[in-house]
Design a protein around this motif. Structure first.
Motif, PDB file in Angstrom:
ATOM      1  N   ARG A  67       0.827  -1.223   0.000  1.00 37.59           N
ATOM      2  CA  ARG A  67       0.000   0.000   0.000  1.00 37.59           C
ATOM      3  C   ARG A  67       0.855   1.264   0.000  1.00 37.59           C
ATOM      4  NH1 ARG A  67      -3.018  -2.694   3.985  1.00 37.59           N
ATOM      5  NH2 ARG A  67      -2.132  -1.297   5.549  1.00 37.59           N
ATOM      6  N   THR A  68       1.984   1.215   0.708  1.00 33.96           N
ATOM      7  CA  THR A  68       2.840   2.400   0.800  1.00 33.96           C
ATOM      8  C   THR A  68       3.838   2.495  -0.333  1.00 33.96           C
ATOM      9  OG1 THR A  68       4.394   1.198   2.233  1.00 33.96           O
ATOM     10  CG2 THR A  68       2.641   2.466   3.315  1.00 33.96           C
ATOM     11  N   GLY A  69       3.892   1.473  -1.171  1.00 36.10           N
ATOM     12  CA  GLY A  69       4.802   1.507  -2.308  1.00 36.10           C
ATOM     13  C   GLY A  69       6.221   1.101  -1.988  1.00 36.10           C
ATOM     14  N   ARG A  70       6.466   0.589  -0.807  1.00 35.20           N
ATOM     15  CA  ARG A  70       7.829   0.127  -0.485  1.00 35.20           C
ATOM     16  C   ARG A  70       8.219  -1.045  -1.362  1.00 35.20           C
ATOM     17  NH1 ARG A  70       8.359  -1.449   5.465  1.00 35.20           N
ATOM     18  NH2 ARG A  70      10.571  -1.537   4.917  1.00 35.20           N
ATOM     19  N   VAL A  71       7.253  -1.900  -1.681  1.00 39.13           N
ATOM     20  CA  VAL A  71       7.478  -2.992  -2.631  1.00 39.13           C
ATOM     21  C   VAL A  71       6.252  -3.063  -3.531  1.00 39.13           C
ATOM     22  CG1 VAL A  71       8.908  -4.336  -1.028  1.00 39.13           C
ATOM     23  CG2 VAL A  71       6.455  -4.787  -1.178  1.00 39.13           C
ATOM     24  N   SER A  72       6.414  -3.693  -4.646  1.00 33.70           N
ATOM     25  CA  SER A  72       5.273  -3.892  -5.543  1.00 33.70           C
ATOM     26  C   SER A  72       4.604  -5.217  -5.217  1.00 33.70           C
ATOM     27  CB  SER A  72       5.730  -3.885  -6.993  1.00 33.70           C
ATOM     28  OG  SER A  72       6.554  -5.016  -7.264  1.00 33.70           O
ATOM     29  N   ALA A  73       3.330  -5.322  -5.594  1.00 32.55           N
ATOM     30  CA  ALA A  73       2.624  -6.598  -5.438  1.00 32.55           C
ATOM     31  C   ALA A  73       3.300  -7.671  -6.288  1.00 32.55           C
ATOM     32  CB  ALA A  73       1.164  -6.434  -5.824  1.00 32.55           C
ATOM     33  N   ALA A  74       3.838  -7.275  -7.443  1.00 36.67           N
ATOM     34  CA  ALA A  74       4.540  -8.240  -8.290  1.00 36.67           C
ATOM     35  C   ALA A  74       5.748  -8.816  -7.566  1.00 36.67           C
ATOM     36  CB  ALA A  74       4.963  -7.572  -9.594  1.00 36.67           C
ATOM     37  N   GLU A  75       6.508  -7.972  -6.895  1.00 37.42           N
ATOM     38  CA  GLU A  75       7.663  -8.469  -6.136  1.00 37.42           C
ATOM     39  C   GLU A  75       7.217  -9.412  -5.020  1.00 37.42           C
ATOM     40  OE1 GLU A  75      11.090  -5.109  -6.066  1.00 37.42           O
ATOM     41  OE2 GLU A  75       9.173  -4.503  -5.201  1.00 37.42           O
ATOM     42  N   LEU A  76       6.119  -9.063  -4.366  1.00 34.39           N
ATOM     43  CA  LEU A  76       5.632  -9.885  -3.257  1.00 34.39           C
ATOM     44  C   LEU A  76       5.201 -11.263  -3.754  1.00 34.39           C
ATOM     45  CD1 LEU A  76       4.927  -9.952  -0.233  1.00 34.39           C
ATOM     46  CD2 LEU A  76       2.682  -9.031  -0.816  1.00 34.39           C
ATOM     47  N   VAL A  77       4.455 -11.296  -4.839  1.00 32.38           N
ATOM     48  CA  VAL A  77       4.016 -12.578  -5.388  1.00 32.38           C
ATOM     49  C   VAL A  77       5.211 -13.394  -5.858  1.00 32.38           C
ATOM     50  CG1 VAL A  77       2.828 -13.610  -7.365  1.00 32.38           C
ATOM     51  CG2 VAL A  77       1.665 -11.909  -5.956  1.00 32.38           C
ATOM     52  N   ASP A  78       6.160 -12.767  -6.545  1.00 33.47           N
ATOM     53  CA  ASP A  78       7.330 -13.503  -7.019  1.00 33.47           C
ATOM     54  C   ASP A  78       8.140 -14.082  -5.866  1.00 33.47           C
ATOM     55  OD1 ASP A  78       6.833 -13.255  -9.703  1.00 33.47           O
ATOM     56  OD2 ASP A  78       8.108 -11.493  -9.985  1.00 33.47           O
ATOM     57  N   SER A  79       8.229 -13.335  -4.764  1.00 37.21           N
ATOM     58  CA  SER A  79       8.944 -13.835  -3.597  1.00 37.21           C
ATOM     59  C   SER A  79       8.318 -15.131  -3.097  1.00 37.21           C
ATOM     60  CB  SER A  79       8.953 -12.780  -2.492  1.00 37.21           C
ATOM     61  OG  SER A  79       9.567 -13.266  -1.316  1.00 37.21           O
ATOM     62  N   ALA A 119      -1.823 -15.299 -10.462  1.00 36.50           N
ATOM     63  CA  ALA A 119      -1.351 -14.493  -9.334  1.00 36.50           C
ATOM     64  C   ALA A 119      -0.532 -13.304  -9.836  1.00 36.50           C
ATOM     65  CB  ALA A 119      -0.523 -15.355  -8.386  1.00 36.50           C
ATOM     66  N   ARG A 120       0.304 -13.523 -10.835  1.00 39.39           N
ATOM     67  CA  ARG A 120       1.098 -12.416 -11.382  1.00 39.39           C
ATOM     68  C   ARG A 120       0.199 -11.389 -12.062  1.00 39.39           C
ATOM     69  NH1 ARG A 120       5.293 -16.691 -12.890  1.00 39.39           N
ATOM     70  NH2 ARG A 120       7.021 -16.283 -11.441  1.00 39.39           N
ATOM     71  N   GLU A 121      -0.830 -11.857 -12.747  1.00 39.43           N
ATOM     72  CA  GLU A 121      -1.763 -10.916 -13.376  1.00 39.43           C
ATOM     73  C   GLU A 121      -2.495 -10.093 -12.327  1.00 39.43           C
ATOM     74  OE1 GLU A 121      -4.328 -13.305 -15.758  1.00 39.43           O
ATOM     75  OE2 GLU A 121      -2.727 -13.921 -17.141  1.00 39.43           O
ATOM     76  N   ALA A 122      -2.922 -10.730 -11.232  1.00 45.47           N
ATOM     77  CA  ALA A 122      -3.605  -9.997 -10.160  1.00 45.47           C
ATOM     78  C   ALA A 122      -2.660  -8.987  -9.511  1.00 45.47           C
ATOM     79  CB  ALA A 122      -4.135 -10.977  -9.114  1.00 45.47           C
ATOM     80  N   ALA A 123      -1.405  -9.370  -9.339  1.00 40.94           N
ATOM     81  CA  ALA A 123      -0.422  -8.453  -8.759  1.00 40.94           C
ATOM     82  C   ALA A 123      -0.211  -7.247  -9.666  1.00 40.94           C
ATOM     83  CB  ALA A 123       0.895  -9.190  -8.525  1.00 40.94           C
ATOM     84  N   ALA A 124      -0.148  -7.490 -10.970  1.00 38.51           N
ATOM     85  CA  ALA A 124       0.029  -6.380 -11.908  1.00 38.51           C
ATOM     86  C   ALA A 124      -1.155  -5.413 -11.842  1.00 38.51           C
ATOM     87  CB  ALA A 124       0.200  -6.922 -13.326  1.00 38.51           C
ATOM     88  N   ARG A 125      -2.365  -5.942 -11.713  1.00 32.99           N
ATOM     89  CA  ARG A 125      -3.547  -5.066 -11.573  1.00 32.99           C
ATOM     90  C   ARG A 125      -3.453  -4.235 -10.302  1.00 32.99           C
ATOM     91  NH1 ARG A 125      -6.174  -9.734 -13.531  1.00 32.99           N
ATOM     92  NH2 ARG A 125      -6.833 -10.344 -11.418  1.00 32.99           N
TER      93      ARG A 125
END
Length: 477
Positions: free
Chosen positions: A18-30, A53-59
């Protein structure tokens, strides 16, 4: 920070997105990398949803870039038990017969977690049709290993979620419970779990058609989350609760009830029914009781909970009677040896007549009344999840003695599912290298009191996971 993302709590992960410290894409890939690393050793994730999951993270990341307000679980991956529909993915229930049974829409709890920003990352293993036993072994996907010790079961029937959450493959798991199926994996794998009140979370367990199951099944099965932290259970609880037109059982009850006057009384029952408890489990209950006392709770030892043995007998007769007409067909879906657990139950507790079934329905209500009166005096009950340490895989299906031993050990889980009250399982530490834990049971629709008490225990006794699984022997914390 990226290498440590999968280790963070769900709350911290969502906050970072939410704060932009990491992207959802990075979180899912981790988490996908973590699954690739450890799932071969535990076999908890059955159907990986990497592309979706990657598509949802990108959204999610596009939404944040556009200034949209993200949900409380933004970007957080979660696993989903093979019983529960995820749109576009087969709901197999662990049997080859259903490997192509692709869901056309999300089940209500999956939809609610998605709406809060969470991302399903994979289905999780379970006993075939949730009927083959307590140990998580399905005909379609094989055995799930306990990450602490391969010679012990991870529990079930939500054992895939328990093992996945414990090893960091996801911070949240979505299981279900009709007698301990989220709480037992929580104890055996060293995580937390919430079994909500009947009617708290909307659900739809119709997988094979438009028809709903009978009254016992309708009332006993509740979906529930697993997590490594009590705070994450609370986030999931706030997300999953509410009404849904697909489930007329779900009630619009406030998430948080009025304060309880004075110090909250906690009834401690170390050996429910007096049927025996392992010394390490007794010690777990005692340590949790001391933690609650230190937190200001009014902790009192009691001899027993209301009508335990009668409730267990009534539960068994109702379930077997409702289930018996379909057994010849269901039995053929369980695979070799998969019928032993239910067969032993039916031999011990044969079906009853229609008249007797109606009488048992009255007994059920009467037992629920007895519990309501008990909980009017004691808003919380502290006791074991399972009265033994984690047992060997398949003990309950080995023979009648093994089944009776497991059924006895999970008796407090069974009776609390039967009366429809909430419970939170929370770890208390390690005993001989294996996780130990307790459950905190509350009044109907007072999950908030259970979560508060579980948080007090966690604050004083700590957490155990994520854990590194071993291919043999005991795991290293």
């Amino acid at each position: 920070m990226r290498d440590a993302l999968w280790k963070l709590s769900a709350s911290a992960q969502a906050r970072a997105v939410r704060t932009g410290r990491v992207s959802a894409a990075e979180l899912v890939d981790s988490h996908l990398e973590r699954i690739a690393e450890v799932n071969p050793h535990v076999n908890a994730v059955t159907q990986l949803m990497a592309d979706a999951a990657r598509e949802a993270a990108a959204r999610t990341d596009r939404g944040r870039a556009a200034g949209e307000e993200l949900g409380p679980l933004a970007g957080v991956p979660f696993t989903v038990k093979e019983t529960t529909a995820v749109k576009g993915v087969a709901t197999t229930l662990g049997t080859p017969r259903f490997r192509d049974l692709v869901a056309t829409e999300d089940a209500p709890p999956v939809a609610r977690l998605r709406a809060a920003g969470a991302i399903p990352i994979g289905h999780s293993n379970m006993p075939t049709l949730v009927l083959a036993g307590m140990h998580t072994r399905s005909e379609l996907f094989g055995d799930t290993a306990n990450p602490w010790d391969r010679d012990r079961t991870p529990g079930g029937t939500s054992g895939g979620d328990g093992a996945a959450v414990a090893t960091g493959m996801a911070p949240l798991g979505l299981g279900n419970d009709s007698g301990g199926s989220v709480r037992i994996p929580a104890q055996f794998c060293g995580v937390t779990a919430l079994k909500p009140s009947t009617g708290r979370f909307p659900a739809d367990h119709r997988v094979l058609g438009a028809d709903d199951p009978g009254p016992a099944t309708q009332m006993l099965v509740t979906d529930g989350p697993l997590a490594r932290h009590v705070g994450d259970l609370r986030l999931a609880y706030e997300t999953l609760a509410g009404t849904d037109p697909r489930d007329p059982r779900a009630l619009p009850v406030p998430l948080y009830g009025p304060p309880v006057a004075g110090p909250v009384k906690v009834a401690v029952v170390t050996d429910p029914g007096g049927h025996g408890v392992h010394p390490s489990v007794r010690a777990s209950v005692e340590s949790a009781a001391a933690a609650l006392e230190d937190a200001g709770y009014d902790v009192r030892e009691v001899a027993n909970v209301p009508r335990l043995d009668e409730a267990l007998e009534t539960y068994g007769r109702l379930v077997v009677t409702e289930f018996a007409p379909n057994w010849p067909v269901v039995r053929g879906l369980l695979g070799e040896g998969g019928d032993r657990y239910i067969e032993a139950a039916m031999e011990r507790t044969p079906p009853v007549s229609a008249h007797a079934f109606m009488t048992l329905m009255g007994t059920w209500l009467n037992i629920r009344r007895s519990w309501a009166l008990f909980l009017d005096t004691y808003p919380l009950v502290l006791g074991p999840v399972f009265t033994e340490p984690p047992v060997e895989p398949g003990l309950e299906s080995r023979d009648r003695a093994g089944r009776e031993r497991v059924a006895s050990a999970m008796r407090l889980c069974t009776v609390t599912s039967f009366v429809g009250v909430p419970a939170v399982a929370v770890p208390t530490g390690l005993a001989d290298g294996l996780p130990s834990g307790v459950q905190i049971i509350g009044r109907a629709f007072r999950e908030d009191l259970c979560l508060d008490a579980a948080q007090a225990v966690e604050d004083r006794l700590g957490t155990l996971t994520p854990v590194e699984p071993r291919t043999e022997g005991r795991a290293a914390g």
